[in-house]
Design an enzyme around this catalytic site. Structure first.
Site, PDB file in Angstrom:
ATOM      1  CG  HIS A 260      -2.039   0.941   1.200  1.00  0.00           C
ATOM      2  ND1 HIS A 260      -2.187   1.956   2.122  1.00  0.00           N
ATOM      3  CD2 HIS A 260      -3.084   1.071   0.351  1.00  0.00           C
ATOM      4  CE1 HIS A 260      -3.270   2.649   1.847  1.00  0.00           C
ATOM      5  NE2 HIS A 260      -3.832   2.147   0.781  1.00  0.00           N
ATOM      6  CE  LYS A 262      -1.165   4.830  -1.772  1.00  0.00           C
ATOM      7  NZ  LYS A 262      -1.829   4.338  -0.554  1.00  0.00           N
ATOM      8  CG  ASP A 267      18.807  11.820  -9.855  1.00  0.00           C
ATOM      9  OD1 ASP A 267      18.733  10.745 -10.475  1.00  0.00           O
ATOM     10  OD2 ASP A 267      18.679  12.937 -10.399  1.00  0.00           O
ATOM     11  CG  HIS A 440      -7.227   8.372  -0.361  1.00  0.00           C
ATOM     12  ND1 HIS A 440      -5.904   8.227  -0.728  1.00  0.00           N
ATOM     13  CD2 HIS A 440      -7.719   7.121  -0.215  1.00  0.00           C
ATOM     14  CE1 HIS A 440      -5.611   6.929  -0.810  1.00  0.00           C
ATOM     15  NE2 HIS A 440      -6.680   6.239  -0.497  1.00  0.00           N
ATOM     16  CE  LYS A 442      -3.941   6.877   2.499  1.00  0.00           C
ATOM     17  NZ  LYS A 442      -5.301   6.532   2.529  1.00  0.00           N
ATOM     18  CG  ASP A 447       0.870  19.351  21.384  1.00  0.00           C
ATOM     19  OD1 ASP A 447      -0.378  19.286  21.439  1.00  0.00           O
ATOM     20  OD2 ASP A 447       1.619  18.801  22.209  1.00  0.00           O
TER      21      ASP A 447
END
Length: 521
Positions: A260, A262, A267, A440, A442, A447
């Site tokens: 899952h 991404k 470089d 979508h 996450k 603080d």
């Protein structure tokens, strides 16, 4: 309609159903076949045989229940298995034996252990424990916990936060087009469309310029998005492509172990991660669920090293090889003073990962926060310890807010998400629904100084089954940008009340049943 009927998704679904029914049929036939055979060949002892079979049946049930109750697994997963075993008798035992383990195969575990040893020299700490404590204060404990799992804390890293997929895509394509030595890309979903076409053209151009391009995508995640042999198409273009955990027609929970993540690394200097997949809806070129709200972060500098190692580790695990990765790691990095600290980290299924690292980080943030914890998640399907941590933080006076979608992409997870509202609202947690559409993103913000942005949802699939990644950040530019984006998101969202959380008795009953079995899937 014909295309859907004969699609690969339909084939896989029918294969799973067929294999499951075949397994059930074989098991039942074997069970009753033995019974009938014994009665046929030993007719005079029929009563004794039947008594023996009943006793063996009960013994199998007791052993299975005791095994489930005492097993080292998340408590919420034990209850549905015990219900399944007791309700379905010996068939429930068979289902427990086949489906209860989400462990990667023995070969994968051995390969993972080998890679872990080979990668160990590259996880040398950039800051000592005392330096970490001095730099991060009360957040040092969260950082130290991550460091014990080879997630190195880095300074000298420039960060940039993207509040939308559109901004992320333009920046990413620009960076890809300037790659000089290599590009590493790992995504749960790539889908044919306008966004992927632009990125693919850029990758082909870089390959022609002599840049090494590696691409890994999840086989189940991309089902219906690209064709079955798409990895071979990519290889013909000069892209070193593999698909993660390819589907095979075997009934087992190993199919739950999806990639899952991404991750993009360019470089060794620039890295990206977040919730955004390479499909048109993520950048609002398509709007199946209203406005799609997603986020990502860009790192430049030392912190990219962690993302590089994470990619190479899983890429080599899938290929079953162990290579020299030193050529992908820079010996020195540009210095970015006053940019705070970053700590990219990975998570995955046990026993490859000893703990649920993604959930542990979230729990540590909730326990360390003094003023506020703001959260975005597309799914709110949480276990008891996460729910209690959220409520306990709120009852300490911490301003705990969670933003979830108003328009769902999947109805069942949406129902399960809303079924958790009542207990949290009563506990003092404020829940908002993002009115323009589907969120979508996450992210955790605590603080106004510590934050996490990555791929880890507040649901069982992300916290238990999937390979995930995220970045823990302290007093970086991206943290401030995330705080500003939260303020804008709250203004576009509706605060939920107890009245909003109430449904009919029948609906609430359905949700409670669904919640019981949610940890299994």
């Amino acid at each position: 309609m014909i295309k859907k009927i004969f699609s690969r998704f339909s084939f896989v679904a029918l294969t799973i159903i067929f294999m499951f029914l075949l397994s059930v049929a074989v098991f039942i036939a074997a069970f009753y076949g033995v019974n009938i055979a014994i009665v046929y060949f030993f007719p005079k002892t029929e009563w004794a045989v039947r008594v023996g079979i009943v006793l063996l049946d009960w013994l199998a049930l007791v052993i299975a229940v005791l095994h489930a109750a005492n097993r080292d697994m998340v408590p919420e997963t034990k209850i549905p298995w015990i219900v399944c075993i007791t309700a379905l008798n010996i068939l429930g035992v068979a289902m427990y034996l086949v489906f209860s383990s989400n462990r990667p195969g023995k070969r994968a575990r051995k390969q993972y252990a080998l890679l872990l040893r080979n990668f160990e020299p590259y996880h040398e700490r950039a800051l000592g424990k005392e330096e970490t404590e001095a730099a991060l204060g009360r957040w040092a404990d969260t950082s130290e916990a991550l460091a014990s799992y080879n997630a190195v804390l880095h300074a000298n890293t420039k960060t940039e936060y993207f509040p939308s997929g559109e901004e992320y895509a333009e920046r990413l394509i620009g960076d890809l087009s300037r790659a000089e030595t290599y590009i590493l890309m790992e995504f749960f979903i790539i889908a044919k469309g306008k966004l992927w076409s632009r990125i693919l053209e850029t990758l082909k151009d870089r390959v022609a310029a002599g840049v090494e391009v590696r691409l890994m995508y999840d086989d189940i995640g991309c089902m219906g998005k690209v064709h079955m042999r798409y990895h071979k198409t990519m290889r013909k273009l000069g892209i070193k492509c593999v698909k993660f955990n390819p589907f095979v027609p075997v009934v087992a929970n190993i199919h739950n172990n999806r990639d899952h993540r991404k991750i993009v690394v360019i470089d060794g200097k620039i890295g990206y991660t977040g919730g955004i997949n390479l499909a048109d809806e993520y950048v609002n070129l398509k709007r199946p669920f209203g406005h799609w709200k997603d986020t990502a972060v860009r790192l430049e500098g030392e912190g990219v090293r962690n993302l590089t190692l994470m990619f190479l580790h899983l890429y080599d695990l899938q290929r079953g090889v162990s290579e020299d990765v030193s050529r992908y790691l820079l010996s020195s990095y540009e210095r970015f003073e006053g940019e705070g600290y970053v700590q990219p980290y990975g998570d995955g299924p046990r026993p490859l990962y000893e703990r649920q690292i993604g959930e542990d980080v979230y729990l540590n943030i909730l326990s360390s926060a003094k003023k506020s914890v703001w959260i975005t998640t597309p799914y709110l399907i949480i276990d008891y310890r996460m729910r209690e941590a959220l409520v306990l933080a709120a009852q300490r006076g911490v301003d705990v807010r969670i933003v979830t979608p108003h328009i769902p992409d999947k109805k069942i997870p949406f129902a399960l998400t809303r079924s958790n509202y009542m207990a949290l609202i009563k506990g003092g947690v404020r829940i908002y629904e993002y009115l323009p559409g589907f969120i979508h993103a996450k992210s955790f913000l605590a603080d106004g100084e510590a934050a996490v942005v990555g791929t880890i949802n507040l649901d069982y699939r992300s916290l238990l089954f999937h390979f995930e990644d995220a970045v823990f950040m302290y007093r970086t530019k991206a943290v401030k940008q995330l705080e500003e984006d939260f303020e804008r998101t709250f203004a576009q969202s509706a605060l939920q009340t107890e009245a909003d959380a109430k449904k009919s008795v029948v609906w609430r009953g359905i949700c409670e049943i669904a919640k019981l079995f949610a940890p299994l899937f």
